[in-house]
Write an enzyme that holds these catalytic residues in place. Structure first.
Site, mmCIF file in Angstrom:
data_model
loop_
_atom_site.group_PDB
_atom_site.id
_atom_site.type_symbol
_atom_site.label_atom_id
_atom_site.label_comp_id
_atom_site.label_asym_id
_atom_site.label_seq_id
_atom_site.Cartn_x
_atom_site.Cartn_y
_atom_site.Cartn_z
ATOM 1 N N LYS A 132 -10.069 -72.597 -10.639
ATOM 2 C CA LYS A 132 -9.864 -71.977 -11.943
ATOM 3 C C LYS A 132 -10.633 -72.745 -13.015
ATOM 4 O O LYS A 132 -11.343 -72.176 -13.821
ATOM 5 C CB LYS A 132 -8.362 -71.955 -12.262
ATOM 6 C CG LYS A 132 -8.047 -71.404 -13.625
ATOM 7 C CD LYS A 132 -6.558 -71.324 -13.864
ATOM 8 C CE LYS A 132 -6.295 -70.973 -15.331
ATOM 9 N NZ LYS A 132 -4.881 -70.863 -15.653
ATOM 10 N N GLU A 172 -11.012 -82.985 -6.440
ATOM 11 C CA GLU A 172 -11.113 -82.753 -4.990
ATOM 12 C C GLU A 172 -12.131 -81.652 -4.687
ATOM 13 O O GLU A 172 -12.995 -81.799 -3.819
ATOM 14 C CB GLU A 172 -9.750 -82.307 -4.428
ATOM 15 C CG GLU A 172 -8.697 -83.383 -4.396
ATOM 16 C CD GLU A 172 -7.863 -83.421 -5.665
ATOM 17 O OE1 GLU A 172 -8.351 -82.984 -6.743
ATOM 18 O OE2 GLU A 172 -6.722 -83.897 -5.580
ATOM 19 N N GLY A 195 -2.833 -70.938 -11.734
ATOM 20 C CA GLY A 195 -3.417 -71.229 -10.428
ATOM 21 C C GLY A 195 -2.543 -70.742 -9.279
ATOM 22 O O GLY A 195 -3.015 -70.116 -8.333
ATOM 23 N N ARG A 196 -1.245 -71.000 -9.379
ATOM 24 C CA ARG A 196 -0.342 -70.631 -8.272
ATOM 25 C C ARG A 196 -0.015 -69.147 -8.265
ATOM 26 O O ARG A 196 0.734 -68.685 -7.410
ATOM 27 C CB ARG A 196 0.917 -71.490 -8.338
ATOM 28 C CG ARG A 196 1.626 -71.481 -9.680
ATOM 29 C CD ARG A 196 2.645 -72.612 -9.772
ATOM 30 N NE ARG A 196 3.253 -72.740 -11.094
ATOM 31 C CZ ARG A 196 2.739 -73.422 -12.111
ATOM 32 N NH1 ARG A 196 1.563 -74.016 -11.973
ATOM 33 N NH2 ARG A 196 3.358 -73.502 -13.273
ATOM 34 N N GLU A 243 6.092 -76.304 -8.648
ATOM 35 C CA GLU A 243 5.179 -76.545 -9.768
ATOM 36 C C GLU A 243 5.614 -75.701 -10.972
ATOM 37 O O GLU A 243 5.402 -76.087 -12.110
ATOM 38 C CB GLU A 243 3.722 -76.242 -9.375
ATOM 39 C CG GLU A 243 2.712 -76.952 -10.260
ATOM 40 C CD GLU A 243 1.262 -76.806 -9.792
ATOM 41 O OE1 GLU A 243 0.715 -75.692 -9.875
ATOM 42 O OE2 GLU A 243 0.659 -77.815 -9.371
ATOM 43 N N HIS A 253 13.977 -76.282 16.891
ATOM 44 C CA HIS A 253 13.888 -77.398 17.828
ATOM 45 C C HIS A 253 13.489 -78.681 17.113
ATOM 46 O O HIS A 253 13.025 -79.634 17.749
ATOM 47 C CB HIS A 253 12.890 -77.058 18.935
ATOM 48 C CG HIS A 253 13.338 -75.862 19.714
ATOM 49 N ND1 HIS A 253 14.181 -75.954 20.793
ATOM 50 C CD2 HIS A 253 13.129 -74.539 19.518
ATOM 51 C CE1 HIS A 253 14.438 -74.736 21.250
ATOM 52 N NE2 HIS A 253 13.818 -73.864 20.489
ATOM 53 N N LYS A 310 -3.793 -87.858 -11.893
ATOM 54 C CA LYS A 310 -5.250 -87.614 -11.915
ATOM 55 C C LYS A 310 -5.940 -88.685 -12.746
ATOM 56 O O LYS A 310 -6.985 -89.227 -12.364
ATOM 57 C CB LYS A 310 -5.554 -86.243 -12.537
ATOM 58 C CG LYS A 310 -5.126 -85.051 -11.705
ATOM 59 C CD LYS A 310 -5.570 -83.758 -12.393
ATOM 60 C CE LYS A 310 -4.941 -82.532 -11.745
ATOM 61 N NZ LYS A 310 -5.237 -81.283 -12.443
HETATM 62 O O1 F6P Z 1 -3.369 -80.143 -10.211
HETATM 63 C C1 F6P Z 1 -2.616 -78.979 -10.120
HETATM 64 C C2 F6P Z 1 -3.465 -77.772 -10.247
HETATM 65 O O2 F6P Z 1 -3.883 -77.623 -11.561
HETATM 66 C C3 F6P Z 1 -2.751 -76.524 -9.764
HETATM 67 O O3 F6P Z 1 -1.936 -75.979 -10.725
HETATM 68 C C4 F6P Z 1 -3.906 -75.673 -9.376
HETATM 69 O O4 F6P Z 1 -3.518 -74.608 -8.564
HETATM 70 C C5 F6P Z 1 -4.776 -76.680 -8.682
HETATM 71 O O5 F6P Z 1 -4.622 -77.857 -9.427
HETATM 72 C C6 F6P Z 1 -6.228 -76.321 -8.596
HETATM 73 O O6 F6P Z 1 -6.798 -76.116 -9.847
HETATM 74 P P1 F6P Z 1 -8.206 -75.426 -10.002
HETATM 75 O O7 F6P Z 1 -8.099 -74.052 -9.450
HETATM 76 O O8 F6P Z 1 -8.506 -75.438 -11.462
HETATM 77 O O9 F6P Z 1 -9.205 -76.242 -9.222
#
Ligand code: F6P
Length: 520
Positions: free
Chosen positions: A207, A213, A264-265, A350, A381, A490
């Site tokens: 987003k 990452e 995002g979620r 979240e 199990h 972060k």
């Molecule tokens: O760090 C949490 C978060 O902001 C989530 O809410 C989101 O889904 C995820 O990181 C990834 O964010 P982006 O889509 O901006 O890379």
């Protein structure tokens, strides 16, 4: 637009809350579901409900009709109706980020009756959807592209991953989808080892297009692509983002956008859903949206008493704040739903893992439970022992799918029998000679049923969960749509990273300093 940032009244200051406390103290705490089922011929019907694509039986829960009525009163007193109306009116209910919350608009049909102020947004949604689905079909027709790698994390990973696994029976054979989320290079390296640049399409899903990452993985993927002689970035990389400029700066020209009003979620319905569309095709993706839309309409219009997402959300409030249960286990009895618990973890924890109300004041009561789980029958199990005989009561949520997509003989009745039997065992328990073989019983569970696991029913199921989370968040008076709690880590990771190389531990607490020295 009216402002909805302030809280009408905090949940624990309502009359309904006080009455619920009383109700709990005067018997509901020891409510025995077995007795309730034996004594009330109408209980199963009262606590069962069919909504579009999803059936729910809530009758094995530790709740009676009186408590439920009080929970409806609690919702009304805390301004639930107005907050739901504000959601669908497009008011900026994500007040800490000054944003609207319009993920539901992503699944509204082109000609849906939406508020005039949202008309242009709906047109933009459909223009992007059409473009994205046309692109998905183009990729599906391109037999040179055998591998699609989604690089994203959190909402840019869990939704598409969960949904493509769930809808695998609808996927065209011959194309592999990979999901890379972790900054741990083992994940990307493990995927790259199996790829050839000319057969690979990378989707960089973010987003913000700033998530460390994802950017690290995207840069490594591009370096690998170029080092292997790949050159046509426009053909082999696409970006799914609200930050089109950052994607362009990265060198990606094929971009599908979305908007800051999609959390995002809550984003699998947007361009973030491209991997799903590539897997199942444009028509099936539209069915996924339609299934979710049917539940949006249900949530928007059904009275609380017959509003399934609201009933589930209020049950969550009852369990968390009155029974004091701290977690909820989700057990999908379908292997395709194996990533659903992880998806729901982000959706719920979240969204509602918040300790202050909309005014920023600390809350004196509990909010989001821990959500966890594994598919059945595997969980049986492993951790079901604790659910049956442990000291904590953990409400369990079964999700069963009546029809299988495979033709293997004998599996489906065994699977479904296990789901039913586990719910039965949790409920009835078993008295033995005392001690180790005793099952206390009266352990609560909900039972959700889909006829088939298909795009429309999956869409409906997810929308049901989204609105359930909205409901408990509204009653708790929190902002379910921000996530400030992820920021501190972060920032600190950025500070720690160079210290690993330099060994500089100045200003760190002794424990953190010791870890930096050990891992540096
Ligand atoms: O760090 C949490 C978060 O902001 C989530 O809410 C989101 O889904 C995820 O990181 C990834 O964010 P982006 O889509 O901006 O890379």
């Amino acid at each position: 637009m009216t402002k909805t940032t302030t809280l009408p009244i905090r949940a624990d200051q309502t009359l309904a809350w006080a009455t619920l406390r009383q109700h709990h103290a005067q018997g509901a705490a020891d409510f025995d579901v077995r007795e309730a089922l034996a004594g009330d011929a109408g209980r199963v019907a009262h606590f069962s409900q069919q909504i579009p694509h999803v059936f729910a039986d809530l009758s094995k829960n530790r709740i009676d009709a009186a408590a439920e009525r009080l929970l409806f009163a609690l919702a009304r007193e805390t301004g639930f109706d107005a907050r739901r109306a504000a959601l669908f009116a497009g008011e900026p209910i994500n007040s800490t980020e000054h944003r609207q919350v319009l993920h539901w608009l992503l699944r509204a049909p082109r000609d849906a009756a939406v508020p005039r102020a949202l008309r242009a947004d709906l047109d933009a949604v459909h223009a992007t959807l059409d473009a994205m689905l046309a692109y998905a079909e183009q990729v599906r027709a391109d037999h040179e592209i055998t591998d699609v790698v989604n690089i994203g994390i959190g909402g840019s990973d869990l939704g598409p991953q969960m949904a493509t696994l769930a809808l695998d029976a609808f996927a065209a054979p011959g194309r592999r989808l990979h999901f890379v989320s972790n900054v741990d290079g083992h994940e990307l390296a493990g995927v790259l080892r199996r790829l050839r640049p000319r057969n690979t399409l990378f989707l960089v899903a973010s987003k913000t297009f700033t998530t460390a990452e994802t950017m690290t993985n995207a840069r490594s993927a591009r370096r690998w692509f170029e080092a292997q002689g790949g050159s046509d970035i426009a053909r082999h990389f696409a970006a799914l983002t609200t930050n089109v400029e950052a994607a362009r700066d990265f060198g990606i020209t094929t971009t599908f956008g979305f908007w800051d009003w999609v959390g995002g979620r809550y984003s699998l319905w947007s361009a973030i859903g491209l991997p799903i569309a590539i897997a199942i095709g444009a028509g099936a993706f539209r069915e996924l949206l339609a299934g979710a839309h049917a539940v949006d309409e249900h949530f928007r219009s059904a009275p609380l008493e017959s509003n399934l997402p609201a009933r589930l959300g209020l049950l969550d409030v009852w369990y968390r704040n009155f029974h004091g249960f701290t977690s909820r286990c989700v057990a999908p009895y379908h292997q395709g739903l194996r990533r659903l618990p992880a998806y729901l973890q982000q959706l719920e924890m979240e969204s509602n893992g918040k300790r202050v109300d909309l005014n920023g004041d600390a809350l004196p009561f509990a909010t989001s439970p821990v959500v966890w789980g594994e598919p059945g029958t595997n969980g049986q199990h492993a951790f079901f022992q604790q659910l049956h005989q442990g000291t904590d009561v953990v409400p369990l949520e079964f999700i069963a799918v009546r029809e299988a997509a495979h033709k293997l003989d004998g599996h489906q009745p065994k699977l479904l029998a296990n789901a039913i039997a586990q719910a039965q065992a949790l409920l009835q328990g078993q008295a033995d000679t005392g001690g180790h073989k005793d099952f206390p019983g009266n352990r609560p569970s909900s039972f959700l049923v889909l006829e088939r696991l298909e795009p429309a029913s999956l869409g409906a199921l997810i929308a049901l969960y989204e609105h359930r989370v909205f409901t408990s968040g509204a009653v708790w008076g929190i902002n379910s749509f921000d996530q400030w709690g992820v920021e501190l880590g972060k920032v600190l990771a950025k500070d720690i990273e160079p210290r690993l190389a330099s060994g500089d531990v100045a200003g760190l607490d002794p424990s953190t300093a010791a870890l930096v020295r050990r891992l540096g």
